[in-house]
Design a protein around this motif. Structure first.
Motif, short mmCIF file in Angstrom:
data_model
loop_
_atom_site.label_atom_id
_atom_site.label_comp_id
_atom_site.label_asym_id
_atom_site.label_seq_id
_atom_site.Cartn_x
_atom_site.Cartn_y
_atom_site.Cartn_z
N GLU A 544 0.81 -1.22 0.00
CA GLU A 544 0.00 0.00 0.00
C GLU A 544 0.84 1.26 0.00
N HIS A 545 2.15 1.14 0.27
CA HIS A 545 3.03 2.31 0.28
C HIS A 545 4.07 2.25 -0.84
N GLU A 546 3.81 1.48 -1.89
CA GLU A 546 4.75 1.40 -3.01
C GLU A 546 4.95 2.78 -3.63
N PRO A 547 6.21 3.18 -3.87
CA PRO A 547 6.46 4.47 -4.52
C PRO A 547 6.19 4.38 -6.02
N VAL A 548 5.58 5.42 -6.56
CA VAL A 548 5.25 5.50 -7.97
C VAL A 548 5.94 6.73 -8.55
N VAL A 549 6.65 6.54 -9.69
CA VAL A 549 7.34 7.64 -10.38
C VAL A 549 6.39 8.19 -11.44
N LEU A 550 6.06 9.49 -11.31
CA LEU A 550 5.17 10.15 -12.27
C LEU A 550 5.95 11.20 -13.05
#
Length: 1141
Positions: A544-550
């Motif tokens: 639930e806390h996975e980092p996402v690169v935008l």
């Protein structure tokens, strides 16, 4: 094999006992054939030892055939030795009946079939019989299950019921019957079973455990009585449906020996309630035909109207019905029979025997009654093995596999088992070992939403190998042993590298859990930490806390190119649990909006959707934002582009992506890559200026540089005009561009490549920019000036798809645009002026054979005893330009001729004779000259028919021709092949001078026909020569298949493979070596020249490979591409499509 701790297959088991002759272990054998091969190999391996007669002592028996004269009672007998008995299956109920037919029943010679008695010396009545004279300790019986159907002309397998007993008394079948019963009692100890048909199948074997060495355990039977009853009912039903049993039953009840066939059909109707035609005709045919197909059971009258049961089957059927013993009229010995309906039951003495089924490497216990299942069907008994019942093993052999095994064999097996256990341990470790990557928290820091190594990857990661079957507690202990300096609590967490960095998932807890059970796979990443923080920063774990690169895009304040749309791009990291409201607060200014690409990753991104106010409670993951997704931030003054009602952009709807730019300006030692955000409407000048700023180059370079696409092999293509958009330049998103010095051509200019000559290894490729309105002559002058050449003896040609000089640009006054010369084309500066239209300018070479050199004078100047030498023909400078001779082939340049394409080959030869260097040659007529094309620096295609025009040969503009003088006139037909034949010198690796051989191939072009022609040429027998074709480019000889006179007429009529096809590809001018077997029995066609040539080719290949490796490994040229391999000349392709059925 009991002592070896692995499961060998049958083929391995046989091959380790002894070595098969002639690689027999690689063949598929019939089991009877294999049994005899085994016996033969064992006898051979035991020669000279105490066991040299082992096979005879165990398996040898004797059969005696006797013929007794009825008048003088003279007995004529003949003995036959056997290692196994072969018995019939067709028309026989079981083994005992087959043995009765073979060794009890007599054959009578009477009426028209009389026997000539040696004592009476006349034809007399006699009886013939056979008996077993000597019984072996072990009796092998082979069942003839495979037969041939002469009506259908095909093989088939007998699958009918064929019974055999567990114990059998052979007294009735022996010549001597006065011994004790124990001498005749045999018990079954092995059955080989065949599963399949007559054209293929599989063998397995039932073996009785005589020494009780196996572990015999069966699963308990469930509901055995019901199963046995169901089986019995099934058998009764099959018996009822079997017409053979029904007809035998009806005929056995009749008092008369024979009854009419029609009456038999009527009785069948009365007994079964259904006629033969209705119940059996469809499957078995007509009743009369069915009776004729079983002559061993039914006896028909000569006219075929009456039928009866043969006496033997009648007695057997009565025995089956009443359970009585049968006494043969001619024998007083009691014989116990078993019928099809009641198969033999095992005797009480063998009821406790254990049986095993060996099926390749699979062994399983079976019950003795399971043997009865192999009486019939596609899976049925094929070979039976009996042993004398009185052969008893000593008590100490039971359960003792080491009984009477020599000590040296036991030691050998122990050593083999030790080595096997070692290999198993290694294999077990390789199969179950997993490599884990331990990431140490002391070497990491947490920033930008993920963990990043503070040191190098090698220093921050420790590799650990562990067995996947161990527990988590074992893993923890292994980690503590590796990290001896660890202090405090230790927590192990699953980790996964993501684009944003390393992220932690679940904690590995529970020391008793198996590693394989918790999903630890090979190459898994494990983070070692205290479970709370890393470097003083609290770390959030879990999916639930996975980092996402935008990728965050914003509209630029101004557009430098004045056309298209420009964006600024930046990357931001957010946890996937971040709400859109938090994302809006972090990225968008007050009053701003966020748009996402609504078309997905795999489709064209032309649809941008607005996140509305009601979406602000959604998370990044729930709305489908993943790594690499783009979001567009619009300020309040940019919202005029957006239709808020539909949520789509209205001002621009094109892709937002990126291009790669590599610096080729030479300012820095190492070329760098940068990514430039662009759309299909972005102007190339904007991309160039942004790249210059990214590379931190001088702004002044913008006027003296250009962008050039880079091909897949690293070649710089023609520059792109700066006023083009990405779409107009036909660039794909993600393409690689090179920033190079020099101005880009305008829209009216052409960027061209050119080189001098078509050999890329000798002439470098150069570049030039010309106006598209320039003429061919003007373009040629500019290229000559840039390449440092002068003179007017040059012309331009295009580069064809084979990377060779192709079509010539013959119209010097035409513009490049009129001739469709495009940007990026490659032109070749070729020496020589173009001939007029319709004319050919052909270089001529002179070819003349010289006298043969003896072997050893100069081996390197010979080509397998056939040397081509040219006279020193002097070419004056005024007559023709000096041109080099072809290397590797003795061809002398004679000059050039210019001739019309419609001229004949005879005209060409006449014009060749006018050349200055050819006027000294005495040639009566053009037919005394032979013309060849020059291909790969040697004579290629032979030009036939002097009256044919040159245009018909389709020679092409680059053709060269060599002329060979002849001693006699020649006019070859279309079906005549010209070969160079040379006879080998006996005792030397050399050949005599070559001779021309004309071979007519109109009838056939086969190896046999060529052998006949060569043998006729040398006046030798066909079977006393060997021939081979020579391949000079490989320095190899390929022998032609040897055909003998013992070829059947059918095979002669069959079309044989033509020598003009693979692998020989026989053509005009090929060299054929001939060996005279009467004088030279060596079949090696190679010469000293071949050895030297092959060694040179090998050395050249090694040097080329070494040079390529050095260039790849050279740090000064990391991105240098190797020159492309020159292609062979373009040739015509012929495809023959065969007929497949």
């Amino acid at each position: 094999m009991l002592f070896l701790s692995h499961k060998p297959s049958a083929a391995v088991f046989h091959s380790i006992l002894f070595e098969f002759p002639s690689l027999q272990e690689m063949r598929q054998h019939d089991v009877q054939e294999l049994n005899r091969i085994l016996f033969s190999a064992l006898e051979t391996s035991l020669v000279g030892t105490s066991g040299h007669d082992l096979i005879n002592r165990l398996y040898h028996g004797i059969v005696v055939n006797q013929i007794v004269c009825k008048e003088c009672k003279n007995v004529s007998e003949r003995q036959e030795d056997f290692l196994d008995l072969t018995v019939a299956v067709k028309g026989v109920a079981g083994l005992e009946e087959a043995l009765w037919n073979m060794y009890v029943e007599e054959e009578y010679f009477e009426n028209d079939n009389l026997y000539r008695c040696g004592a009476c010396d006349k034809l007399v009545e006699a009886s013939k019989s056979a008996k077993l004279r000597k019984l072996p300790p072990f009796l092998t019986i082979s069942l003839l299950r495979f037969n041939f159907d002469f009506e259908k002309c095909e093989r088939y397998k007998e699958t009918s019921c064929y019974t055999f007993p567990i114990q059998i008394n052979l007294r009735p079948f022996c010549e001597q019957t006065e011994m004790d019963d124990s001498e005749y009692m045999y018990e079954l100890f092995s059955v080989i079973i065949h599963k399949g048909g007559c054209y293929g199948g599989h063998y397995h074997v039932y073996i009785r455990d005589v020494d009780e060495l196996g572990n015999w355990q069966l699963q308990e039977e469930e509901d055995g009585l019901i199963e046995e009853k169901a089986l019995r009912d099934t058998e009764n039903a099959k018996e009822t449906e079997n017409p053979l049993a029904v007809l035998k039953g009806i005929l056995s009840e009749e008092e008369a020996k024979q009854i009419p066939v029609d009456q038999l059909g009527q009785k069948l109707l009365e007994k079964k309630g259904v006629s033969w035609n209705k119940k059996y005709r469809k499957q078995y045919g007509a009743l009369r035909k069915y009776l004729q197909n079983h002559p061993q059971i039914f006896q028909l009258s000569p006219d075929g109207n009456k039928v009866g049961l043969k006496e033997t089957h009648k007695l057997l059927f009565k025995l089956d019905s009443h359970g009585q013993n049968l006494q043969s009229p001619s024998q007083k010995n009691d014989v116990q029979w078993n019928c099809e309906k009641n198969p033999p039951r095992p005797r009480a003495a063998s009821a406790g025997c254990h049986w095993f089924d060996l099926n390749d490497s699979k062994v399983q216990p079976i019950k003795e009654k399971d043997i009865e299942k192999q009486f019939q069907g596609k899976e049925s008994a094929y070979m039976l093995f009996y042993r004398k019942a009185q052969l008893k093993r000593p008590p100490e052999a039971r359960g003792n596999p080491r009984y009477q095994i020599p000590e040296h064999l036991l030691n050998e097996m122990n050593a083999a088992n030790t080595e096997l256990r070692k290999k198993r341990a290694e294999c077990d470790s390789a199969n179950n070992g997993i490599d884990l990557h331990l990431h140490l928290s002391s070497c990491y820091k947490f920033h930008n939403g993920a963990l990043h190594p503070s040191l190098s990857c090698k220093e921050s990661v420790v590799d650990l190998t562990i067995d996947r079957r161990k527990t988590l507690g074992d893993l923890r202990q292994a980690v503590l042993q590796v990290l001896e300096s660890w202090e405090g609590d230790m927590v192990l967490s699953m980790a996964k590298p993501l684009p944003a960095g390393l992220h932690l998932y679940q904690v590995l807890d529970g020391d008793e859990l198996i590693l394989d059970g918790i999903g630890l796979a090979d190459g898994a990443d494990i983070f070692v930490w205290n479970g709370k923080e890393v470097g003083g920063t609290k770390v959030l774990t879990g999916p639930e806390h996975e980092p996402v690169v935008l990728n965050v895009l914003r509209l630029a304040e101004h557009n430098e190119g004045g056309k298209g749309q420009h964006f600024s791009e930046a990357q931001h990291v957010f946890p996937c649990s971040t709400s859109l409201g938090q994302l809006h607060s972090a990225l968008a200014p007050a009053g701003g909006i966020i748009l996402r690409n609504g078309s997905g990753v795999d489709t064209e991104a032309k649809n941008w959707q607005v996140f509305h106010e009601e979406d602000m409670k959604e998370t990044v993951r729930s709305v489908g934002l993943r790594d690499g997704c783009s979001v567009l931030i619009l300020d309040s003054h940019d919202q005029s582009f957006v239709n808020l009602a539909s949520g789509n952009l209205t001002a621009f709807t094109y892709d937002i992506s990126w291009l790669q730019v590599k610096n080729f300006c030479g300012v820095e030692e190492e070329a760098k890559h940068v990514k430039i955000t662009a759309t299909i409407e972005t102007v190339m000048s904007d991309i160039k200026m942004k790249a210059i700023r990214e590379f931190q180059l001088q702004e002044e370079l913008g006027n003296e540089s250009c962008l050039r696409p880079v091909s897949g092999n690293g070649k710089l293509l023609s520059p792109v005009s700066e006023d083009y958009t990405v779409k107009e330049a036909e660039l794909k998103m993600g393409s690689l561009l090179g920033l190079c010095r020099g101005k880009a051509p305008t829209s009216t200019q052409l960027f061209l490549y050119f080189m001098v000559g078509s050999d890329q290894s000798c002439s470098p490729e150069m570049e030039i920019v010309v106006e598209e309105t320039a003429s061919v002559g003007e373009c040629l002058n500019l290229m000559l000036e840039k390449s440092g050449l002068s003179g007017d003896n040059w012309h331009l040609r295009r580069l064809d798809w084979c990377y060779e000089a192709g079509e010539a640009l013959s119209q010097e006054n035409a513009t490049l645009k009129e001739l469709n010369v495009c940007r990026g084309d490659t032109l070749i500066i070729t020496e020589g002026k173009l001939p007029e239209k319709g004319f050919l300018k052909i270089p001529i070479w002179w070819l003349k054979p010289s006298s043969h050199k003896k072997h050893g004078e100069n081996a390197q100047d010979q080509v397998n005893g056939m040397t081509w030498k040219m006279e020193a023909l002097q070419v004056s400078a005024a007559a023709a330009p000096a041109e080099p001779t072809h290397p590797g082939l003795d061809l002398c340049y004679a000059g050039r001729i210019e001739i019309a394409g419609e001229a004949s080959l005879e005209d060409l030869k006449m014009q060749v004779l006018t050349l200055p260097c050819c006027q000294e040659q005495v040639v009566p007529l053009p037919s005394f000259l032979r013309a060849w094309t020059v291909d790969s620096r040697r004579p290629g295609k032979l030009l036939r028919d002097n009256k044919r025009t040159l245009s018909d040969y389709r020679l092409g503009a680059r053709v060269e021709i060599c002329i060979e003088p002849l001693q006699e006139e020649e006019n070859l037909g279309p079906h005549e092949l010209l070969l160079r034949v040379q006879m080998g010198i006996p005792g030397e690796r050399d050949y005599t001078s070559s001779r021309d051989l004309v071979w007519d191939i109109s009838k056939e072009c086969t190896a046999w026909a060529l052998r006949q022609r060569v043998a006729s040429h040398y006046c030798l027998p066909v079977d006393k020569i060997e021939i081979a074709k020579y391949f000079p480019e490989r320095f190899e000889w390929l022998p032609l298949s040897s055909w003998t006179q013992q070829i059947s007429k059918r095979k002669r009529r069959k079309k044989q493979a033509s020598l003009q096809s693979a692998p020989y590809h026989l053509k005009d001018g090929d060299i054929i070596g001939v060996k005279n077997l009467l004088l030279d029995d060596t079949k090696d066609f190679s010469t000293v020249r071949d050895d030297i040539g092959k060694e040179k080719q090998r050395q050249l290949a090694l040097e080329k490979r070494k040079s390529r490796q050095e260039r790849v490994q050279d740090p000064l040229f990391p991105d240098e591409k190797l020159p492309p391999k020159p292609r062979k000349p373009e040739v015509a392709l012929s495809i023959n499509v065969g007929v497949f059925r």
